[in-house]
Scaffold this active site. Structure first.
Site, mmCIF file in Angstrom:
data_model
loop_
_atom_site.group_PDB
_atom_site.id
_atom_site.type_symbol
_atom_site.label_atom_id
_atom_site.label_comp_id
_atom_site.label_asym_id
_atom_site.label_seq_id
_atom_site.Cartn_x
_atom_site.Cartn_y
_atom_site.Cartn_z
ATOM 1 N N PRO A 1 1.313 -1.788 0.212
ATOM 2 C CA PRO A 1 -0.201 -0.369 0.021
ATOM 3 C C PRO A 1 0.995 1.848 0.511
ATOM 4 C CG PRO A 1 -0.544 -1.549 1.789
ATOM 5 C CD PRO A 1 0.495 -2.039 1.562
ATOM 6 N N CYS A 2 2.177 1.388 1.007
ATOM 7 C CA CYS A 2 2.594 2.818 1.058
ATOM 8 C C CYS A 2 3.706 3.155 -0.587
ATOM 9 C CB CYS A 2 3.683 2.407 1.676
ATOM 10 S SG CYS A 2 2.754 2.065 3.388
#
Length: 173
Positions: free
Chosen positions: A59-60
């Site tokens: 996600p990051c």
């Protein structure tokens, strides 16, 4: 004893909110893994602080490129710099910056290697089950001369909705 003190301190730190000042005096690491040189409580002008749970996580690694790719658009909206803060060591954040190709001069990938800044701003959580310990919530704070004017916080760490670069860009006042 230190663990108990940390828990009590964490419980007393209120999360950043509109109108809050950045009071943390923690020096974050950008280029030098041995010494923190970036103090987010001393920023002038309008800046973004983007908190992420962990470098290299899927996600990051999908979240941060939007800020790099749209850096010029943020500048047009009056943003001076974008500071991405991850609870990781500086070797990891430097490698992540290279992997992401984050070459914009206004995007700074910072290591909060002890999580002290994240604790100070009250935006951490226990990610022991997945990431091994304390991490940052996913958030974006618009900070103008050290005062939070807007803040966006995801309801769960894997989510990238309200903090997505395009959404923040649209919401900038």
């Amino acid at each position: 004893m230190a663990g108990l003190v940390d828990k009590v301190k964490q419980a007393t730190n209120k999360a950043l909110a509109s109108g809050s000042k950045i009071t943390s005096t923690v020096a974050l690491k950008e280029d030098n893994p041995e010494e923190g040189t970036v103090f987010l409580n001393k920023l002038s002008g309008k800046n973004l602080i983007v908190g992420v749970p962990g470098a290299f996580t899927p996600p990051c690694s999908s979240h941060v490129p939007g800020y790099v790719e749209q850096a010029d658009k943020f500048t047009q909206k009056g943003i001076k710099n974008i500071y991405v803060v991850a609870v990781n060591d500086a070797f990891t954040t430097q490698a992540w910056k290279e992997k992401l190709g984050a070459n914009s001069p206004i995007v700074h990938i910072l290591a909060d290697d002890t999580g002290a800044f994240t604790r100070d701003v009250g935006l951490g959580f226990d990610a022991s089950g997945l990431l091994g310990g304390f991490r940052s919530q996913r958030y974006v704070a618009v900070v103008d001369d050290n005062v939070v004017s807007q803040i966006f916080v995801e309801d769960a760490a894997p989510n990238v909705t309200v903090t997505q670069a395009g959404n923040v860009l649209e919401a900038l006042k």
